[in-house]
Design an enzyme around this catalytic site. Structure first.
Site, short mmCIF file in Angstrom:
data_model
loop_
_atom_site.label_atom_id
_atom_site.label_comp_id
_atom_site.label_asym_id
_atom_site.label_seq_id
_atom_site.Cartn_x
_atom_site.Cartn_y
_atom_site.Cartn_z
N SER A 1 0.83 -1.22 0.00
CA SER A 1 0.00 0.00 0.00
C SER A 1 0.86 1.27 0.00
O SER A 1 0.46 2.29 -0.58
CB SER A 1 -0.97 0.01 1.19
OG SER A 1 -0.29 0.15 2.40
N ASN A 2 2.04 1.24 0.60
CA ASN A 2 2.93 2.41 0.53
C ASN A 2 3.45 2.60 -0.89
O ASN A 2 3.53 3.73 -1.39
CB ASN A 2 4.09 2.26 1.52
CG ASN A 2 3.69 2.67 2.93
OD1 ASN A 2 3.48 3.84 3.20
ND2 ASN A 2 3.55 1.68 3.81
N MET B 1 10.55 -6.80 3.83
CA MET B 1 10.82 -7.45 5.12
C MET B 1 12.09 -8.32 5.07
O MET B 1 12.04 -9.51 5.35
CB MET B 1 9.61 -8.29 5.54
CG MET B 1 8.31 -7.52 5.57
SD MET B 1 8.37 -6.10 6.69
CE MET B 1 8.19 -6.94 8.26
N LEU C 1 19.15 -6.40 5.42
CA LEU C 1 20.07 -6.24 4.30
C LEU C 1 21.53 -6.28 4.77
O LEU C 1 21.84 -5.80 5.86
CB LEU C 1 19.77 -4.92 3.59
CG LEU C 1 18.34 -4.85 3.03
CD1 LEU C 1 17.96 -3.41 2.69
CD2 LEU C 1 18.20 -5.75 1.82
N ASN D 1 13.67 4.08 3.71
CA ASN D 1 12.81 3.05 4.31
C ASN D 1 11.73 3.75 5.11
O ASN D 1 11.91 4.88 5.57
CB ASN D 1 13.64 2.16 5.24
CG ASN D 1 12.82 1.06 5.87
OD1 ASN D 1 12.01 0.40 5.20
ND2 ASN D 1 12.99 0.84 7.16
N HIS E 1 9.47 2.97 8.57
CA HIS E 1 9.37 2.05 9.70
C HIS E 1 8.20 2.51 10.57
O HIS E 1 8.09 3.70 10.87
CB HIS E 1 10.68 2.07 10.50
CG HIS E 1 10.65 1.14 11.67
ND1 HIS E 1 10.74 -0.23 11.51
CD2 HIS E 1 10.50 1.36 12.99
CE1 HIS E 1 10.66 -0.80 12.71
NE2 HIS E 1 10.51 0.14 13.62
N THR F 1 20.84 2.93 6.75
CA THR F 1 22.24 2.71 7.12
C THR F 1 22.37 1.25 7.56
O THR F 1 21.34 0.57 7.72
CB THR F 1 22.65 3.65 8.29
OG1 THR F 1 21.81 3.34 9.41
CG2 THR F 1 22.52 5.11 7.92
N GLU G 1 1.37 7.00 6.99
CA GLU G 1 2.50 6.53 6.16
C GLU G 1 2.25 6.91 4.71
O GLU G 1 3.16 7.31 3.98
CB GLU G 1 2.66 5.02 6.28
CG GLU G 1 3.08 4.54 7.66
CD GLU G 1 3.30 3.03 7.70
OE1 GLU G 1 3.78 2.45 6.71
OE2 GLU G 1 2.98 2.41 8.74
C1 GRF Z 1 4.01 -0.67 6.74
O1 GRF Z 1 3.38 -0.46 7.97
C2 GRF Z 1 5.46 -0.32 6.81
O2 GRF Z 1 5.73 0.75 7.66
C3 GRF Z 1 6.05 -1.57 7.39
O3 GRF Z 1 5.34 -2.62 6.78
C4 GRF Z 1 4.06 -2.15 6.37
C5 GRF Z 1 3.98 -2.39 4.91
O4 GRF Z 1 2.70 -2.12 4.40
N1 GRF Z 1 7.47 -1.62 7.18
P1 GRF Z 1 2.48 -2.05 2.82
O5 GRF Z 1 3.05 -3.31 2.21
O6 GRF Z 1 3.15 -0.82 2.32
O7 GRF Z 1 0.98 -2.01 2.66
#
Ligand code: GRF
Length: 229
Positions: A13-14, A90, A93, A107, A109, A141, A174
């Site tokens: 979704s991001n 996820m 790295l 990134n 978080h 980093t 986000e």
């Molecule tokens: C988000 O909450 C992001 O901050 C975290 O994992 C989630 C990913 O959501 N790292 P999406 O795949 O962007 O919907």
């Protein structure tokens, strides 16, 4: 025109918010590719349906992190990225991978870093009794969930919240701060000064989501409908 490469592991979704903002706000950039480490990452379908190149580099097919990261970097670099965007990617790295993208990898978080790196951030915030919680966009980093902070969002923690409710409240923010941070990068407005990021010309690098009134209205609507608050 800057090339963006987005890495995802799941829902995406991001990534979707960034793809939409790039198009609607006519950034001087294009999303050159969306790459997943899992073939079943749901976000791949959205990217493909928007004419974006997609690829899968399945981490399970590599003997170790170094081999996976080397293969991943090769696919990423095939798209000549100006910026690599981790959006729900996820994977931990390796240092050489991170070093290769120094200053050009972001990134998001789901916590107010430096509090609560790692997993289960929402439960960690609830267990710690936090009254606010949020999300952080940062340059990557070698230290996990650590790096110069570009933008943060803050939401209230409400009595009765569980991790899912908190995650949903934060996810909305986000989708605002991540596209905004990427746009700043694309516009060449971010500068790194050691651990700190400066934005020129300046504008707020934070977002406070206080939907208290929205909830109050919802409660009023519920009462009017005879459902109680
Ligand atoms: C988000 O909450 C992001 O901050 C975290 O994992 C989630 C990913 O959501 N790292 P999406 O795949 O962007 O919907």
């Amino acid at each position: 025109m800057k090339n963006l490469v987005i890495l995802i592991s799941g829902r995406g979704s991001n990534m979707e918010a960034i793809v939409r903002a790039c198009a609607h706000e006519a950034w001087p950039a294009r999303v050159a590719a969306v790459i997943a480490n899992r073939p079943d990452a749901a976000g791949l379908a959205f990217a493909a349906s928007h004419g974006i190149a997609t690829a899968v580099v399945d981490h399970r097919q590599f003997p170790d992190r170094a081999a996976f990261d080397a293969a991943l970097a090769q696919v990423i670099d095939g798209h000549q990225p100006d910026l690599v965007i981790l959006a729900g990617f996820m994977r931990v790295l390796t240092e050489p991978f991170v070093a290769h993208y120094t200053g050009r990898m972001l990134n998001i978080h789901p916590s107010l870093l430096p509090s609560f790196p790692g997993l289960h951030t929402h439960q960690q915030a609830l267990d710690a009794g936090c009254r606010v919680h949020g999300a952080t966009v940062h340059f990557v980093t070698p230290a996990l969930d650590h790096g110069p902070i570009v933008a943060q969002s803050v939401v209230p923690v409400r009595t009765g919240d569980d991790a899912a409710a908190l995650a949903a409240r934060i996810l909305k923010t986000e989708h605002v701060i991540y596209p905004r941070a990427v746009r700043w990068f694309v516009e060449g407005r971010l500068a790194l000064d050691g651990e700190r990021v400066t934005l020129a010309p300046p504008e707020p690098q934070w977002l406070f989501l206080d939907d208290t009134n929205a909830n109050a209205n919802l409660n009023a609507d519920a009462q009017a409908a005879g459902e109680g608050a």
